[in-house]
Design an enzyme around this catalytic site. Structure first.
Site, PDB file in Angstrom:
ATOM      1  N   GLU A  32       0.850  -1.181   0.000  1.00  0.00           N
ATOM      2  CA  GLU A  32       0.000   0.000   0.000  1.00  0.00           C
ATOM      3  C   GLU A  32       0.888   1.234   0.000  1.00  0.00           C
ATOM      4  O   GLU A  32       1.922   1.265   0.662  1.00  0.00           O
ATOM      5  CB  GLU A  32      -0.930   0.041   1.210  1.00  0.00           C
ATOM      6  CG  GLU A  32      -1.774   1.319   1.240  1.00  0.00           C
ATOM      7  CD  GLU A  32      -2.976   1.259   2.171  1.00  0.00           C
ATOM      8  OE1 GLU A  32      -3.871   2.108   2.036  1.00  0.00           O
ATOM      9  OE2 GLU A  32      -3.016   0.356   3.015  1.00  0.00           O
ATOM     10  N   CYS A  65      -6.643   1.092   2.557  1.00  0.00           N
ATOM     11  CA  CYS A  65      -7.557   2.234   2.592  1.00  0.00           C
ATOM     12  C   CYS A  65      -7.391   3.126   1.374  1.00  0.00           C
ATOM     13  O   CYS A  65      -8.307   3.843   0.994  1.00  0.00           O
ATOM     14  CB  CYS A  65      -7.344   3.033   3.873  1.00  0.00           C
ATOM     15  SG  CYS A  65      -7.864   2.148   5.366  1.00  0.00           S
ATOM     16  N   ASN A  88     -12.299  -3.196   0.732  1.00  0.00           N
ATOM     17  CA  ASN A  88     -11.234  -3.234   1.727  1.00  0.00           C
ATOM     18  C   ASN A  88     -11.753  -2.709   3.055  1.00  0.00           C
ATOM     19  O   ASN A  88     -12.109  -1.533   3.164  1.00  0.00           O
ATOM     20  CB  ASN A  88     -10.054  -2.362   1.284  1.00  0.00           C
ATOM     21  CG  ASN A  88      -9.042  -2.180   2.411  1.00  0.00           C
ATOM     22  OD1 ASN A  88      -8.252  -3.070   2.692  1.00  0.00           O
ATOM     23  ND2 ASN A  88      -9.077  -1.035   3.078  1.00  0.00           N
ATOM     24  N   GLU A  89     -11.848  -3.587   4.038  1.00  0.00           N
ATOM     25  CA  GLU A  89     -12.223  -3.181   5.396  1.00  0.00           C
ATOM     26  C   GLU A  89     -13.486  -2.327   5.427  1.00  0.00           C
ATOM     27  O   GLU A  89     -13.658  -1.460   6.282  1.00  0.00           O
ATOM     28  CB  GLU A  89     -11.086  -2.410   6.072  1.00  0.00           C
ATOM     29  CG  GLU A  89      -9.841  -3.213   6.321  1.00  0.00           C
ATOM     30  CD  GLU A  89      -8.798  -2.438   7.120  1.00  0.00           C
ATOM     31  OE1 GLU A  89      -9.052  -1.274   7.502  1.00  0.00           O
ATOM     32  OE2 GLU A  89      -7.720  -2.996   7.377  1.00  0.00           O
TER      33      GLU A  89
END
Length: 669
Positions: free
Chosen positions: A46, A268, A398-399
């Site tokens: 990331e 994120c 994602n999350e």
């Protein structure tokens, strides 16, 4: 109660038992063994902690396209990290314009007006002037210090490229150089800007003397006005010498881990800070001057010079399967910093726009796998890769907060992908924690839709890993497989790494359920670190490897495709002692991993009766030391593994030192 123990049983199909995920046995597998995922250990990248721009991506110029803005950082604007210079008492002007850009996706460019080129005086009233004035060439220009500082060494070569156009009647002479802070020229080349339309200019600079604070300088040495944009400088030596490539030393560290896959570009970063900040893969391919730059959710800027093409190319270069993650048509629930007040800032793409977004997901698969005769396969070929990338995995979300809006859109994407590309393995999401509401709802969605793989994330204390080492023993063997996409204990001491290694033996033991796992975050730049536990720390000149890196590497370079029970005998009542035995059918090697997370030595009894013929000498690699030991820039090798050999037999005992991970590799005959 956590629902992962109560999932409805179903069979996904043969996809997890094909050559895509599980290796085909070449040597005879040992008695009592069971197949596990051959993709189990990989990497997660990331762009956090300046991991891409200023890090793995080898570009040396910061704000190369003049696209920095207060949206990225309140102190930034289009000329941030550029300095206007007028050596030799020259004068002119510098401004930013947007009237006729190189490309609409890259709207800002600089206009440099050289009104008067002076001379460099040597004396003032008979007195010598300081070298900062007398050094260099007169002119009007700009200079850039890079991401903190640019390191150059004598004999190195650098490739320069930029776009320019002549705005004045007469052409303009432009010197492109690398200089030290005093203006001493380390390398330079003269170019003439003589095209009335945007034109790409290139140069190769050979450094005659190195410096640890080199600056990139573009200096007009004749009168006239020019426009400049996308000013780029790359070292000649990138990883695999790829153009627009990766920093060679950092990329090699990742290659050395032999990851089975790489998940990218986040995190994120994927679902972004609001709908307008979501990471859209189509804006990251093609020539760099046509890519759409935007703010980074972690508080800086992303050029997307390291885009989808470069990610896929890197995966291919190191033999890792690509795992791109796309937004699930919703933004991050923490958009606008709502995590500070506990609210949700999640926004969803309007339903009337969903078919267009779903097509974007489908187009990615065609871009990666389609023939050159297809629309998006042709774009891949035009970029220099006519052969398919053989994409197998696609992550969606994602999350995410598992809201009705998320569930509706995820379902639409899942159904569309499965209808057109049934062999693509889809990876869903279960929120940011190992338990709780989103975790349960995420698993419920996976259960309902029969999602191939579900992505679990958790950052925890090392004691949690030790206490939960049998977590996946309880999972439903016929439900969705698990991708442990982000996990780490909070810290980079040896104790943290050993606790992670202890937990990883449980991942191997349950490799029929846990199909993939990756530590996070991967990279962190010195003085630009936003996350307090990372795998590799680096500066512009060097790096150091954490104990966590060594543990991950020992597992990923010593993975197998069969798990063998009853080889390691230990005290099962002792939670600080763990072990796993895997078999690599490609090499015929037996691989034992023994973990001792305690303060005293511990005994393991090893029984190789399941294997017919074994070598009498084994290779042992061991990471051990003080629980609080950690590496740093000053002591990069304070904690590092040591390799030796030992004699082994069908049955033997091994004493594992305190706070250690030991890998024993034994060949079969």
């Amino acid at each position: 109660m956590i629902r992962y123990c109560q999932l409805t049983t179903f069979v996904i199909g043969s996809i997890f038992f094909s050559a895509n995920t599980f290796s085909q046995t070449k040597n005879i597998s040992p008695a009592g063994s069971r197949m596990i995922s051959s993709d189990i250990f990989g990497l997660f990248f990331e762009d956090i902690n300046y991991a891409a721009d200023g890090g793995l991506y080898a570009e040396l110029v910061q704000n190369r396209s003049f696209e920095y803005s207060p949206t990225d950082n309140k102190q930034w604007q289009a000329l941030s990290f550029w300095e206007y210079i007028t050596p030799g008492f020259s004068y002119g002007s510098l401004q930013i314009e947007t009237n006729t850009p190189v490309h609409p996706n890259n709207p800002h460019y600089a206009v440099l007006n050289s009104e008067h080129v002076g001379t460099v005086p040597q004396q003032n009233n008979g007195q010598p002037l300081p070298s900062s004035i007398t050094t260099g060439r007169p002119g009007v220009g700009i200079k850039n210090p890079g991401f903190g500082n640019i390191i150059t060494k004598k004999g190195e070569r650098f490739h320069v490229a930029f776009f320019a156009k002549q705005l004045s009647v007469q052409p303009v002479d432009l010197f492109v150089s690398l200089q030290d802070p005093k203006g001493n020229i380390l390398a330079e080349q003269k170019l003439t800007i003589d095209k009335k339309e945007w034109n790409k200019y290139t140069a190769t600079l050979s450094v005659t003397a190195g410096h640890d604070s080199t600056q990139v300088v573009l200096l007009a040495t004749s009168k006239g006005k020019i426009a400049l944009d996308v000013i780029s400088v790359f070292p000649e030596h990138t990883f695999k010498n790829r153009p627009n490539g990766l920093r060679a030393d950092l990329a090699q560290l990742l290659a050395d881990m032999k990851p089975s896959f790489i998940r990218f570009p986040g995190g994120c970063l994927v679902h972004g800070d609001g709908l307008g900040n979501m990471y859209r893969w189509k804006t990251t391919i093609g020539p760099i001057e046509q890519r759409t730059e935007q703010k980074n959710i972690w508080g800086y800027h992303q050029t997307v010079g390291l885009g989808y093409y470069e990610y896929f190319q890197f995966c291919e270069d190191i033999g890792a399967k690509p795992l791109p993650v796309l937004p699930a048509a919703v933004s991050c629930q923490n958009s606008g910093g709502t995590w500070r007040i506990g609210g949700t800032g999640q926004r969803a793409i309007p339903l009337e726009e969903m078919q267009e977004y779903i097509q974007e997901v489908l187009d990615l698969i065609e871009w990666a796998n389609g023939p050159v005769t297809s629309t998006w396969g042709a774009k891949r070929a035009a970029a220099g890769h006519p052969a398919p990338f053989n994409l197998q995995y696609v992550g969606i979300g994602n999350e995410d907060k598992i809201t009705p809006e998320f569930e509706q859109r995820f379902t639409m994407i899942n159904n569309a992908v499965k209808a057109k590309y049934p062999n693509i393995i889809l990876v869903g999401t279960s929120g940011p924690f190992h338990s709780g509401e989103d975790f349960e709802k995420g698993w419920a969605v996976a259960n309902q839709l029969k999602v191939d793989v579900i992505d679990e994330h958790y950052y925890v204390q090392p004691e949690w890993l030790i206490s939960n080492q049998y977590r996946y023993d309880k999972y439903n063997r016929n439900a969705s497989k698990v991708y442990l996409g982000e996990y780490a204990s909070w810290g980079n001491k040896l104790y943290n790494a050993i606790a992670e290694g202890l937990y990883m033996t449980g991942l191997e033991r349950n490799g029929d359920v846990v199909s993939m796992a990756s530590y996070a975050p991967l990279l962190a730049k010195d003085q630009f670190t936003q996350w307090k536990t990372d795998m590799i720390f680096f500066s512009n000149s060097t790096y150091y490897l954490t104990p966590n890196y060594y543990v991950q590497k020992l597992f990923s370079t010593n993975a197998g495709d069969h798990y063998v029970d009853k080889v390691i005998v230990k005290n099962n009542a002792d939670s600080l002692q763990a072990g796993s035995c895997v078999y690599d059918s490609k090499t015929g090697d037996i691989i034992l991993k023994l973990v001792n997370a305690g303060k005293q030595a511990r005994q393991f009894q090893l029984n190789l009766a399941a294997f017919k013929k074994t070598a009498s000498v084994a290779t042992v690699t061991q990471l051990s030391g003080d629980a609080d030991a950690e590496n740093s820039f000053r002591s990069a090798n304070a904690v590092a593994p040591v390799t030796s050999t030992i004699n082994v037999s069908k049955k033997f005992n091994y004493e594992s030192p305190a706070m250690s991970l030991t890998v024993i590799r034994i060949k079969t005959k």
